[in-house]
Design a protein around this motif. Structure first.
Motif, mmCIF file in Angstrom:
data_model
loop_
_atom_site.group_PDB
_atom_site.id
_atom_site.type_symbol
_atom_site.label_atom_id
_atom_site.label_comp_id
_atom_site.label_asym_id
_atom_site.label_seq_id
_atom_site.Cartn_x
_atom_site.Cartn_y
_atom_site.Cartn_z
ATOM 1 N N LEU A 293 -11.841 14.142 -5.690
ATOM 2 C CA LEU A 293 -10.656 13.439 -6.179
ATOM 3 C C LEU A 293 -9.394 14.171 -5.752
ATOM 4 N N GLU A 294 -8.399 13.419 -5.273
ATOM 5 C CA GLU A 294 -7.095 14.050 -5.057
ATOM 6 C C GLU A 294 -6.403 14.142 -6.413
ATOM 7 N N ILE A 295 -5.732 15.268 -6.642
ATOM 8 C CA ILE A 295 -5.031 15.475 -7.923
ATOM 9 C C ILE A 295 -3.594 15.938 -7.672
ATOM 10 N N VAL B 127 0.835 -1.208 0.000
ATOM 11 C CA VAL B 127 0.000 0.000 0.000
ATOM 12 C C VAL B 127 0.866 1.253 0.000
ATOM 13 N N LEU B 128 0.315 2.295 -0.600
ATOM 14 C CA LEU B 128 0.957 3.603 -0.574
ATOM 15 C C LEU B 128 0.955 4.106 0.877
ATOM 16 N N ILE B 129 2.025 4.757 1.276
ATOM 17 C CA ILE B 129 2.053 5.344 2.619
ATOM 18 C C ILE B 129 1.131 6.564 2.601
ATOM 19 N N PRO B 130 0.130 6.613 3.485
ATOM 20 C CA PRO B 130 -0.780 7.770 3.448
ATOM 21 C C PRO B 130 -0.011 9.075 3.642
ATOM 22 N N ARG B 131 -0.361 10.084 2.824
ATOM 23 C CA ARG B 131 0.323 11.375 2.854
ATOM 24 C C ARG B 131 -0.513 12.400 3.621
ATOM 25 N N PRO B 132 0.177 13.357 4.256
ATOM 26 C CA PRO B 132 -0.585 14.388 4.974
ATOM 27 C C PRO B 132 -1.546 15.145 4.055
ATOM 28 N N GLU B 133 -1.149 15.353 2.777
ATOM 29 C CA GLU B 133 -2.041 16.151 1.908
ATOM 30 C C GLU B 133 -3.367 15.440 1.636
ATOM 31 N N THR B 134 -3.382 14.121 1.799
ATOM 32 C CA THR B 134 -4.637 13.389 1.592
ATOM 33 C C THR B 134 -5.635 13.701 2.712
ATOM 34 N N GLU C 292 13.018 6.546 -1.911
ATOM 35 C CA GLU C 292 12.033 6.074 -0.924
ATOM 36 C C GLU C 292 10.721 5.720 -1.628
ATOM 37 N N ILE C 293 10.367 6.539 -2.630
ATOM 38 C CA ILE C 293 9.098 6.302 -3.330
ATOM 39 C C ILE C 293 9.300 5.271 -4.430
ATOM 40 N N ASN C 294 10.237 5.546 -5.361
ATOM 41 C CA ASN C 294 10.240 4.676 -6.544
ATOM 42 C C ASN C 294 10.878 3.303 -6.332
ATOM 43 N N ALA D 131 1.851 0.674 -8.912
ATOM 44 C CA ALA D 131 0.459 0.698 -9.392
ATOM 45 C C ALA D 131 -0.368 1.767 -8.667
ATOM 46 N N ALA D 132 0.052 2.155 -7.468
ATOM 47 C CA ALA D 132 -0.711 3.159 -6.730
ATOM 48 C C ALA D 132 -0.286 4.585 -7.083
ATOM 49 N N LEU D 133 0.763 4.707 -7.905
ATOM 50 C CA LEU D 133 1.314 6.035 -8.222
ATOM 51 C C LEU D 133 1.246 6.377 -9.704
ATOM 52 N N ASP D 134 1.330 5.353 -10.541
ATOM 53 C CA ASP D 134 1.553 5.563 -11.974
ATOM 54 C C ASP D 134 0.263 5.946 -12.700
ATOM 55 N N SER E 256 -11.740 9.488 -4.048
ATOM 56 C CA SER E 256 -10.625 8.670 -4.545
ATOM 57 C C SER E 256 -9.320 9.464 -4.564
ATOM 58 N N ASN E 257 -8.252 8.748 -4.227
ATOM 59 C CA ASN E 257 -6.904 9.272 -4.446
ATOM 60 C C ASN E 257 -6.245 8.314 -5.430
ATOM 61 N N PRO E 258 -6.511 8.523 -6.729
ATOM 62 C CA PRO E 258 -6.004 7.559 -7.723
ATOM 63 C C PRO E 258 -4.529 7.813 -8.029
ATOM 64 N N PRO E 259 -3.870 6.885 -8.728
ATOM 65 C CA PRO E 259 -2.489 7.153 -9.151
ATOM 66 C C PRO E 259 -2.496 8.318 -10.137
ATOM 67 N N TYR E 260 -1.620 9.298 -9.936
ATOM 68 C CA TYR E 260 -1.665 10.454 -10.854
ATOM 69 C C TYR E 260 -0.296 10.991 -11.259
ATOM 70 N N ILE E 261 0.761 10.225 -11.006
ATOM 71 C CA ILE E 261 2.090 10.712 -11.394
ATOM 72 C C ILE E 261 2.375 10.248 -12.840
ATOM 73 N N PRO E 262 2.782 11.155 -13.723
ATOM 74 C CA PRO E 262 3.138 10.714 -15.078
ATOM 75 C C PRO E 262 4.275 9.678 -15.013
HETATM 76 N N1 GLN Z 1 0.893 12.377 -3.443
HETATM 77 C C1 GLN Z 1 1.629 11.222 -3.833
HETATM 78 C C2 GLN Z 1 3.082 11.586 -4.099
HETATM 79 O O1 GLN Z 1 3.369 12.689 -4.436
HETATM 80 C C3 GLN Z 1 1.046 10.582 -5.076
HETATM 81 C C4 GLN Z 1 -0.247 9.929 -4.766
HETATM 82 C C5 GLN Z 1 -0.949 9.451 -5.998
HETATM 83 O O2 GLN Z 1 -0.434 9.224 -7.100
HETATM 84 N N2 GLN Z 1 -2.180 9.305 -5.802
HETATM 85 O O3 GLN Z 1 3.955 10.775 -3.974
#
Ligand code: GLN
Length: 301
Positions: free
Chosen positions: A259-261, A103-110, A220-222, A228-231, A204-210
């Protein structure tokens, strides 16, 4: 304790204070963020103590097994594993959540998404109970935060990843919220099939990183978080297209969508939503750093 050989002055002996000093400079020399705090958190974890208890026991020497356990945690952090995965825990909305590498580590911005959802929920009449769906729930952070604050409603949460759903279910059990949250495995489209429809709110907080940006993120992230939770594929917007094309099937007329963006995606997501033709009342809220972070829209009545 004086006279006890545990406290005998002995420069070769590792005490809590000496270890913390060593860890802070070692972590710093490896460019790890917040080296002192990280050393404290990891030592407290290795010793099964609260962080504050380290301060009360500065001169306590460590046993060999404790030293070994601490060193292995430091090694993992030097390898860039995030502290949350090392501890297996992350706090979100004041809830301790189990996090695994599934799982993605929950972020404060969420938490801004949670705040926006709670504000809308507070405007709903107290009964009947509303139906709320969290699409792509991961650790369950969003749905658990909402359910802990507004337990009178009914919650559903989907994820494509079965191990992620298992972690989310464990988190629901941990916080006694299993009775009001139903978890199910589904992708964006099947989560919204007509038999599951008629939600008052979907979040939803879907994957949204190009995809091409993923390589340039911190190790730490990549290296550690589930791709799958980021892409968000080529332009980072693919999941928004999929969600917005189908989410109207699941929302009641007048229902709320949050939606989180990514910080630079507001216009593009607005355009996609507008072109779909099913939504209105579009707005966007910023996160605590002043970046666009949460978009709101309403299913047309
Ligand atoms: N906020 C996350 C980040 O910057 C990305 C979360 C997402 O893709 N939903 O790492």
């Amino acid at each position: 304790m004086s006279g006890n050989n545990l406290t005998k002055p002995d420069s070769t002996r590792w005490t809590i204070i000496k270890l913390l000093q060593w860890a802070a400079s070692y972590l710093k020399s490896h460019d790890i963020d917040s080296p002192r705090a990280t050393g404290e958190i990891l030592l407290a974890h290795a010793l099964k103590l609260e962080r504050i208890e380290l301060y009360l026991n500065f001169d306590q020497p460590l046993r060999g097994d404790e030293l070994k356990a601490f060193k292995s945690l430091i090694k993992r952090r030097i390898g860039r594993e995030p502290v949350a995965y090392i501890l297996g825990l992350k706090e979100f909305w004041s809830l301790d959540l189990e996090v695994t590498r599934d799982v993605l580590i929950p972020r404060p911005e969420t938490e801004c998404l949670v705040e926006a959802a709670l504000e809308l929920l507070s405007k709903y009449s107290p009964s009947p109970a509303r139906r709320i769906l969290d699409l792509g729930t991961g650790s369950g952070a969003i749905v658990l935060a909402l359910a802990s604050q507004q337990p009178q409603h009914t919650y559903l949460a989907s994820d494509l990843s079965v191990p992620a759903l298992e972690a989310a279910r464990r988190n629901a059990r941990r916080h006694d919220l299993c009775d009001i949250i139903q978890f199910f495995a589904a992708d964006w489209l099947t989560a919204l099939r007509p038999e599951k429809s008629a939600f008052d709110m979907i979040v939803s907080n879907p994957p949204y990183i190009p995809s091409r940006v993923l390589q340039s993120l911190q190790p730490e992230i990549n290296r550690y978080e589930p791709i799958a939770a980021l892409d968000g594929e080529e332009d980072g917007l693919e999941c928004f297209r999929k969600i917005l094309k189908s989410v109207h099937h699941g929302l009641k007329p007048g229902g709320d969508l949050l939606l989180e963006i990514g910080h630079d995606q507001q216009d593009a997501v607005h355009r996609i939503a507008f072109e779909c033709g099913y939504y209105d009342d579009f707005s966007c809220t910023k996160d605590y750093s002043g970046h666009d972070r949460v978009v709101y829209m309403r299913r047309k009545g």
